[in-house]
Every structure is written in C-alpha cells, then in structure tokens.
Scaffold this motif. Structure first.
Motif, short mmCIF file in Angstrom:
data_model
loop_
_atom_site.label_atom_id
_atom_site.label_comp_id
_atom_site.label_asym_id
_atom_site.label_seq_id
_atom_site.Cartn_x
_atom_site.Cartn_y
_atom_site.Cartn_z
N HIS A 1 0.81 -1.23 -0.11
CA HIS A 1 -0.09 0.03 -0.03
C HIS A 1 0.86 1.27 0.08
CE1 HIS A 1 -3.84 -2.03 0.46
NE2 HIS A 1 -3.04 -2.79 1.14
N ARG B 1 2.64 4.40 -1.59
CA ARG B 1 2.16 5.52 -2.28
C ARG B 1 2.64 5.29 -3.89
NH1 ARG B 1 2.79 11.52 -1.26
NH2 ARG B 1 4.98 11.38 -1.82
N SER B 2 3.88 4.86 -3.91
CA SER B 2 4.52 4.80 -5.23
C SER B 2 4.03 3.55 -6.24
CB SER B 2 6.17 4.50 -5.23
OG SER B 2 6.26 3.24 -4.51
N ARG B 3 3.31 2.82 -5.42
CA ARG B 3 2.71 1.50 -5.98
C ARG B 3 1.22 2.13 -6.63
NH1 ARG B 3 -0.24 -2.72 -4.81
NH2 ARG B 3 0.24 -4.92 -5.88
N THR B 4 0.53 2.63 -5.64
CA THR B 4 -0.76 2.63 -5.92
C THR B 4 -1.07 4.01 -6.65
OG1 THR B 4 -1.00 3.76 -3.51
CG2 THR B 4 -1.53 1.43 -3.83
N LYS B 5 -0.23 5.09 -6.36
CA LYS B 5 -0.19 6.35 -7.05
C LYS B 5 -1.56 7.30 -6.04
CE LYS B 5 2.69 5.11 -10.01
NZ LYS B 5 4.24 5.38 -9.64
N VAL B 6 -1.90 6.57 -5.14
CA VAL B 6 -2.94 7.44 -4.45
C VAL B 6 -2.40 8.13 -3.28
CG1 VAL B 6 -5.04 7.00 -2.83
CG2 VAL B 6 -4.61 5.45 -4.96
N GLU B 7 -2.65 9.26 -3.31
CA GLU B 7 -2.13 10.25 -2.13
C GLU B 7 -2.76 9.91 -0.97
OE1 GLU B 7 0.05 13.13 -0.61
OE2 GLU B 7 -0.05 12.56 -2.72
N VAL B 8 -4.01 9.53 -0.59
CA VAL B 8 -4.43 9.13 0.86
C VAL B 8 -5.28 8.16 0.25
CG1 VAL B 8 -5.95 9.72 2.81
CG2 VAL B 8 -4.66 11.39 1.57
N PRO B 9 -5.13 6.89 0.77
CA PRO B 9 -5.73 5.69 0.58
C PRO B 9 -7.19 5.59 1.25
CG PRO B 9 -3.98 5.06 2.10
CD PRO B 9 -4.09 6.47 1.62
N PRO B 10 -8.09 4.83 0.83
CA PRO B 10 -9.58 4.87 1.57
C PRO B 10 -9.41 4.33 3.15
CG PRO B 10 -9.40 3.43 -0.39
CD PRO B 10 -7.97 3.88 -0.42
N GLN B 11 -10.16 5.24 3.80
CA GLN B 11 -9.69 4.81 5.39
C GLN B 11 -10.99 3.90 5.78
OE1 GLN B 11 -6.94 6.33 6.86
NE2 GLN B 11 -6.64 6.38 5.03
#
Length: 319
Positions: free
Chosen positions: A84, A86-96
């Motif tokens: 999880h 950030r460099s893999r998912t490219k998502v700044e803030v993952p779902p909480q």
C-alpha cells in the motif's frame, strides 16, 4: 527506463535494504553464543529441581504466544508498507476504514483471550509451585539481612539439644509452619557476610547445603528490609519480607554448586548479597550438619522481625 537513461528500477534499492535488514536480524538472532541445546530454554539456565521444568514450560509458552503475536503484527505492518505504498498505488490518501464493528470486536476480543489464557496457566502453575501440602523431608529457615544470609537447619542433629517449636530465636515464624517442624529439632546454623567465600569455588557469599532427591521447604524471614531469595537454576524466587513469613519447597535433582542472590533492591550493598547452594548426597548433607555441630554452631540464629498480631490473626483464620 529512468530519466537518466538507466533501466534500473527505483524499487530495487528498497528491496536491497529490506534484504539487508532481514540478514542483519538473522545474524543477530543466531550469533548469541547459545548452543542448539541451550536455544529451547530461551535464556533460562538448566533446571536443577523437579519443579523447575514447570516454570520453564510456562516461560516457553509465553515466548511462543509473544512470537506468534509478533509475527502477525510484523507481517501486517510489512504487508501494508509494501503493498500500500504510494509509489505503487499512486494514491495520495488511501481509503480509510472507520467504525468497522467486526474489526473493532476482533482487536478487543483477541487481546482479552490472550491475557486470559496466560493468566490461567500462570495461576495454575503458581498454585502448584507454592503448595505446601506435601510434608517436607528437610526444613530450612532462610534469614535475610543487610548484607548477607543465615541458614537455620531445622533438624535433630547429634550434639544439638533443644526444640525448634519453642525456640525463642524462631518466634518470628508462625505456628502454621512450626507445626511441621520435626520433634526435638535442636538444629544447627550457618551465616555469612559480604566477605564470605565458598572454600571450593571461591564464589562470594555463604553456602547453603541441600540433599539431592529430598523435598526441601524454605521458610523465609527478614531482620530488616525486603529481600528476595533467588537460586538461579531453581528458576524461581520469593520475597523475604520483615513481619511476614513466606515459604516454598523444591526437590533438588542435580548435584553441584549453584549461584544464588538477592533479587530485590534492598540498599546500598544489595549487589553483595550473594550466596551459594551446594546440592550433595543425603549422606554428605547429614555429615555437614554434624560438622556444623562440632564447630559449635548449634541452635538457631534470630529469624527476624516477628509478625504483627493482625497478620497472625489473618493466617489463623485462613488455616
């Protein structure tokens, strides 16, 4: 391909560091100086009494539970860190995830179960180890004082007259323990100072002699402050408290000379409150008592501070 023309993946340095960390951890875990025979004891010394394996088993079980919990927690941390990032998912803030009742129930119930299981096994083993139902073959009053130890061997010994049940020097010991004293036990004693040394090994402290294969009851009393009686390879210790008498019993099953110490910070010279325990054959043990009598060390040294009336009443009502 990276901007500078290299086809090196940016993930490789992180993987390399992870591999280096795992290798360092493996080296640290294996380069401890322990042999393969020592490793299952997880730092505990070789048991020298019949009761000690029970303590070792509890220690090993606690380690197993801690290791299983640690592996689960470490695994979840590493999994979330790697999969999880950030460099893999490219998502700044993952779902909480919030207010998830099954998860909240899980991390509430699981610790309660772990603590309950550990409490059960600890209470079971403690009750067994502190049981005094079996009549002892030998009774020894261990007296702690700043800064050494004295040992009253409560036994009938040739050349020593008297009765431990009525001896004034043992007034600190409650009647419930005296009831198990042998009849006409004139007894002998030994004592030490911080400068005392074992004549065979040169180790500091007085030497307590015990017979192999005999059940020994230790009756613990103090003359001043709280001490703690700890024979290291017995794998257990118990506080020596002024105005309160503790007791436990063990059956030594290995001959040899072992180290003992005070395990309670009792003052400036606490570190010098050392002693030795010498386990010998029953015949040699009896001869040692006779040798003490020949040296004039007959009777008993003062056991310590007598219990208060309140404490005596409490113990009488609990008999």
């Amino acid at each position: 391909m990276s901007p500078n023309g290299s086809d090196r993946s940016p993930r490789r340095p992180m993987r390399r560091k992870l591999l280096q960390a795992m290798t360092a951890g493996l080296v640290l875990a294996t380069a401890t100086g322990c042999t393969y025979k020592d490793f299952p004891r997880l730092g505990m010394p070789t048991p020298t009494t019949e009761e000690a394996p029970r303590i070792l088993s509890l220690w090993q079980g606690s380690w197993a539970a801690a290791l299983a919990t640690g592996v689960l927690v470490w695994g979840l941390i590493l999994w979330s860190t790697i999969f999880h990032r950030r460099s893999r998912t490219k998502v700044e803030v993952p779902p909480q995830t919030r207010y998830n009742m099954p998860i909240e129930a899980l991390y509430t119930v699981v610790p309660l179960v772990i603590v309950s299981v550990l409490f059960y096994f600890t209470a079971r083993d403690e009750s067994k180890l502190l049981s005094l139902k079996k009549e002892p073959d030998v009774t020894i009053n261990v007296v702690g004082y700043q800064w050494s130890w004295a040992f009253n061997y409560i036994e009938p010994v040739a050349g020593s007259t008297g009765d431990a049940k009525t001896d004034k020097n043992l007034d600190a010991i409650p009647t419930r323990f005296k009831n198990d004293f042998p009849a006409n036990a004139g007894g002998v004693y030994d004592f030490g100072t911080p400068a005392t040394r074992n004549p065979q090994t040169g180790n500091p402290g007085p030497t307590l002699w015990l017979p192999k294969g005999k059940t020994v009851r230790f009756v613990l009393t103090s003359r001043d402050v709280i001490h703690s009686f700890w024979v290291v390879p017995f794998l257990m210790k118990q506080d020596v408290i002024p105005g309160h008498t503790n007791a436990f019993q063990v059956t030594p099953n290995k001959e040899g000379t072992f180290m003992g110490k005070c395990a309670e910070l009792c003052g400036v010279d606490h570190s010098r409150m050392l002693f030795n325990v010498k386990v010998v054959s029953p015949e040699r043990y009896e001869q040692h008592l006779k040798d003490l009598a020949k040296k004039g060390q007959t009777g008993y040294v003062p056991a310590g501070i007598e219990q208060t009336a309140h404490e005596k009443d409490r113990e009488t009502t609990n008999l």
